[in-house]
Enzyme design. Structure first.
Site, mmCIF file in Angstrom:
data_model
loop_
_atom_site.group_PDB
_atom_site.id
_atom_site.type_symbol
_atom_site.label_atom_id
_atom_site.label_comp_id
_atom_site.label_asym_id
_atom_site.label_seq_id
_atom_site.Cartn_x
_atom_site.Cartn_y
_atom_site.Cartn_z
ATOM 1 N N TYR A 68 0.872 -1.174 0.000
ATOM 2 C CA TYR A 68 0.000 0.000 0.000
ATOM 3 C C TYR A 68 0.902 1.214 0.000
ATOM 4 O O TYR A 68 1.676 1.410 0.923
ATOM 5 C CB TYR A 68 -0.897 0.012 1.248
ATOM 6 N N HIS A 114 -19.129 -2.006 2.101
ATOM 7 C CA HIS A 114 -17.881 -2.081 2.858
ATOM 8 C C HIS A 114 -17.985 -3.041 4.040
ATOM 9 O O HIS A 114 -18.859 -2.895 4.892
ATOM 10 C CB HIS A 114 -17.504 -0.685 3.364
#
Ligand SMILES: *[C@@H]1O[C@H](CO)[C@@H](O)[C@H](O)[C@H]1NC(C)=O
Ligand SMILES: *[C@@H]1O[C@H](CO)[C@@H](O)[C@H](O)[C@H]1NC(C)=O
Ligand SMILES: *[C@@H]1O[C@H](CO)[C@@H](O)[C@H](O)[C@H]1NC(C)=O
Ligand SMILES: *[C@@H]1O[C@H](CO)[C@@H](O)[C@H](O)[C@H]1NC(C)=O
Length: 604
Positions: free
Chosen positions: A237, A421
Site C-alpha cells: 500500500y 464495505h
C-alpha cells in the site's frame, strides 16, 4: 506484455431505447480486465439475449491450453471453465468443463461455451465465445438475473428498462489456468497441471452509463504516484500526499473520476483511493510519499481519510449524473489529499516503476445539485459480534423510517451510487428498501462480495428514497478459520457492515446506522451468566463479555435471534456530526410486512 482492446467479432441487434440512463449504447460497451501479466479478458453484456460475449487474449508457446471461467470467491477448484486446447493434429477446441473438489477437470455434458472463434498472431492467441447468464446446467456458475422487479415496472415502462433494473450486481470472480499441450482431451487435467493460474475480480454485468455533457471549462487533474519502485512482494500500500492547485480555493464540482494507469502496469495496480485530508483550510499536511504502513509516516497524515474517489481493477470511470457533482474546494477547504495505491504483485515481479493514479474532471460551472454521501449499516462499535466457526452469520444495520423522516427533504433523494464495505470476513452485502411496509427492489447487493474489491458502483438507475422509507443493510460473514469471536470496530481484524450511498440533492442526514440497544445487550449478558453459566458480568466491558462466552450451536442461534428482534440504538446524525432531533435509543426497527418473493430462476 501489452494488449490492445480490439473487438468484436460477433454482431448483435440494437434495441432502440430512449432515456439518459439506459441508451442502447449500453449494450455496446466493451469492458476489460487483466488476467495476470500475460493475458486479458474483454467482454460485452447482451441484456436482451441474456448472455455475455467474451474475448480472451493470452501469450503462450505453441500447443498451450488456456482455461477461463468463474467461481464463487476466486477458488480454482469447484470452478466453471471454458477451456481452449490444442490436440496433436494442431486442431484447436473450446470445451465447457468444471473442476471438482479434488481440482480435477471434467468435461460438462451440456456444452455452454458457444460461438467459438479464434486467431493467432505470433505467440498471442485471441479467442471469443458467448455464455448465457444462466445455462441451467447445475455444474455451471450462475450469473443471476433478478426478475422480481418486473411487476414494478411492467405497466409503465418498456422491457429493456426492466432488464437493466434486474441484472445481477456485484462482484464476479474470474479464474484462469494456463498450461502446456498438446492434449488428447480436457478430461483428467488437474488444476495443478497449469503452469500459471490466477484470479481477477470484476463487476461483470455492469450497465454502461453514457457520459453527460461536460461544460466547456471542465478540466482534468491527475493525482498520481511518482515513479514508485514497486517492491517484489505480494502486497504494497503506497501513500502519497499532494496538494490540489490553488484554483481549488474556489468551489468546484467533480464530474468524473477514473483510472490513469501507467501503460504496462495494468496487472499491478489493484485498487486506488484518493482521501481528503479533512481539516481546517490552513492546516499543512506533510507531503509524505512512501509505504502507508511505514513507521516514519507522519502522524499528521492520519487526517487524510475522507474518501473522495475509489477505483478498483476492472472498473470503469465513475461518472456523476448530469444533475449533480461532488463539491470540492472553496474557502474553507483544506487542499491536501492523499493517494493510496494498492499494488498486487503475486508473481513477485521486480523492477517495476509506477506512476499510476486517479484522473479527475473538475468544473467551476456548478451543476444544479451538490452530491452527498450517507453512511448506512452498523455503527462502528463492539456491540455487534460474530461468533467463531460460522459459515454464514448475518448482521443487519437499520436506517429506520423515523430517521429518514427527519433527515431527508420532502421530495426525497436520488441515490445513484453505492460502495459496500466490510472487512476480511464479509462475503455478502445487501441493502433492502422498504416503503410503507412493502419491500421495493433492492437498493444494492453483492452476493460475491470481497473486501479486496471495493468500488464505488453506479446503480443501474437512480433510486428515489423518500422521508419515511427504511433501508436495511445486511452483511453475511464467514468465520470458519477464526477461533475467537469477531467484534465490530475499526481494526482490519474487526468487522464493519456499511453501505456508503452517493446521492443528490445533498441533505443534512449523513449517518443512519444502528446497533443493538445498550439495554438489550446488558440483559443478554446477564441472561448468559444466570441461565447459561457463562463468565459474563456487569463489571466487564462489552468486548470482554462477548469474549467470555463459549460459542455452541445453540448460543450462536440465540445470538442471531436476539439481533433479529432486539430494539435498536440509532445513530441518526447530521453532517455537522450532531444527532438529529428524536428519540434514538431503544427504538424498534421498521417492520417489513410484504417482503420481496425469493428470486426464481428461469430453468425447467
Ligand atoms: C511472446 O513473445 C514476446 C515477443 O516476442 C515475448 O516477449 C514474450 O516473452 C513471449 N511470451 C511467451 C509466453 O512466450
Ligand atoms: C483467542 O483468544 C485467546 C484468549 O483470549 C487468546 O489467547 C488467543 O491468542 C486468541 N486467538 C487468536 C487467533 O487471536
Ligand atoms: C452521532 O452523534 C452523536 C452525538 O453527537 C455522537 O456521539 C456520535 O459519535 C455521532 N456518530 C457519528 C458516526 O458521527
Ligand atoms: C421470474 O422468473 C420465474 C422463472 O421463470 C417465473 O416463474 C416468475 O414468474 C418470474 N417473475 C416475474 C415477476 O416475472
Amino acid at each position: 506484455m501489452k494488449f490492445s482492446v480490439v473487438l468484436v467479432l460477433v454482431s448483435h441487434i440494437l434495441i432502440a431505447v430512449s432515456g439518459r440512463w439506459h441508451q442502447s449504447e449500453s449494450t455496446l460497451a466493451v469492458h476489460s480486465v487483466p488476467l495476470g501479466s500475460e493475458a486479458s479478458f474483454h467482454w460485452r453484456v447482451e441484456l436482451t439475449t441474456e448472455q455475455i460475449v467474451a474475448e480472451v487474449h493470452y501469450a503462450a508457446e505453441e500447443y498451450s491450453w488456456f482455461a477461463v471461467g468463474f467461481s464463487n470467491y476466486g477458488e480454482l477448484k469447484q470452478a466453471d471453465y471454458c477451456v481452449l486446447w490444442v490436440d496433436w493434429h494442431r486442431e484447436t477446441h473450446l470445451e465447457d468443463a468444471s473442476s471438482d473438489v479434488d481440482s480435477k477437470l471434467n468435461t460438462d455434458e451440456q456444452q455452454d461455451c458457444t460461438n467459438f472463434e479464434w486467431k493467432k498472431h505470433g505467440n498471442v492467441t485471441k479467442f471469443t465465445f458467448t455464455r448465457k447468464f444462466d445455462t441451467c446446467d447445475e455444474r455451471d456458475y450462475v450469473i443471476e438475473v433478478d426478475n422480481r422487479t418486473i411487476s414494478q415496472f411492467l405497466l409503465t415502462l418498456i422491457t429493456v428498462y426492466y432488464l437493466i433494473a434486474s441484472v445481477q450486481r456485484g462482484t464476479t470472480h474470474l479464474v484462469w489456468l494456463k498450461g502446456s499441450g498438446p492434449l488428447t482431451s480436457v478430461a483428467g487435467l488437474q488444476v495443478a497441471d497449469a503452469k500459471s493460474s490466477g484470479m481477477s475480480r470484476t463487476e461483470l454485468l455492469r450497465i454502461h452509463h453514457p457520459k453527460p455533457q461536460f461544460p466547456a471549462d471542465a478540466w482534468q487533474h491527475e493525482i498520481r504516484a511518482d515513479r514508485v519502485q514497486v517492491p517484489n512482494v505480494e502486497t504494497t500500500y503506497w501513500c502519497h500526499v499532494q496538494k490540489l492547485p490553488s484554483s481549488m480555493r474556489r468551489k468546484h464540482h467533480v464530474l468524473q473520476f477514473g483510472p490513469a494507469i501507467q501503460q504496462g502496469n495494468e496487472h499491478l495496480v489493484h485498487h486506488m483511493e484518493v482521501f481528503h485530508c479533512a481539516g481546517p483550510a490552513d492546516v499543512d499536511v506533510p507531503l509524505y510519499n512512501g509505504p502507508c504502513d511505514a513507521p516514519n509516516r507522519p502522524e499528521r497524515t492520519q487526517i487524510c481519510k475522507k474518501v473522495l474517489a475509489a477505483w478498483a481493477m476492472g472498473a470503469d470511470a465513475f461518472v456523476y449524473p448530469e444533475e449533480a457533482g461532488l463539491p470540492i474546494g472553496g474557502e474553507n477547504f483544506n487542499r491536501f489529499v492523499m493517494l493510496e495505491v494498492h499494488y498486487n504483485n503475486p508473481e513477485l515481479l521486480a523492477g517495476n516503476v509506477d506512476s499510476s493514479g486517479i484522473r479527475f474532471i473538475f468544473t467551476k460551472s456548478l451543476r444544479k445539485y451538490d452530491a452527498g454521501v450517507i453512511e448506512l449499516g452498523l455503527e462502528y462499535t463492539d456491540k455487534m459480534a460474530i461468533p467463531p466457526g460460522q459459515e454464514a452469520f448475518l448482521l443487519s444495520g437499520h436506517c429506520i423510517s423515523e430517521c429518514t423522516g427527519v433527515g431527508l427533504p420532502q421530495s426525497g433523494i436520488k441515490i445513484f451510487g453505492s460502495q459496500l464495505h466490510t472487512h476480511l470476513t464479509g462475503r455478502r452485502v445487501v441493502t433492502r428498501h422498504i416503503r410503507d411496509g412493502e419491500e421495493l427492489p433492492m437498493l444494492n447487493y453483492d452476493n460475491h462480495y470481497s473486501t479486496h474489491f471495493q468500488e464505488i458502483r453506479l446503480l443501474p438507475q437512480p433510486v428515489t428514497v423518500l422521508p419515511g422509507d427504511s433501508l436495511i443493510t445486511t452483511c453475511t460473514y464467514e468465520t470458519l478459520d477464526r477461533e475467537n469471536v469477531t467484534l465490530g470496530g475499526f481494526a482490519i481484524s474487526d468487522e464493519m457492515c456499511v453501505n456508503y450511498i452517493h446521492y443528490y440533492p445533498n441533505s443534512k442526514l449523513e449517518v443512519c446506522k444502528s446497533a443493538i440497544s445498550d439495554d438489550a445487550l446488558r440483559t443478554y449478558f446477564r441472561y448468559m451468566k444466570e441461565w447459561e453459566s457463562q463468565r459474563t458480568s456487569g463489571d466487564k466491558g462489552i468486548s470482554d463479555n462477548y469474549k467470555s462466552i463459549e460459542w455452541t450451536k445453540v448460543r450462536v442461534a440465540a445470538l442471531h435471534d436476539l439481533y433479529e428482534v432486539a430494539p435498536l440504538g440509532m445513530q441518526c446524525n447530521g453532517s455537522d456530526g450532531s444527532r438529529l432531533p428524536g428519540l434514538w435509543d431503544n427504538i424498534a426497527s421498521t417492520p417489513v410486512r410484504l417482503p420481496l418473493a425469493p428470486m426464481a430462476r428461469g430453468c425447467p
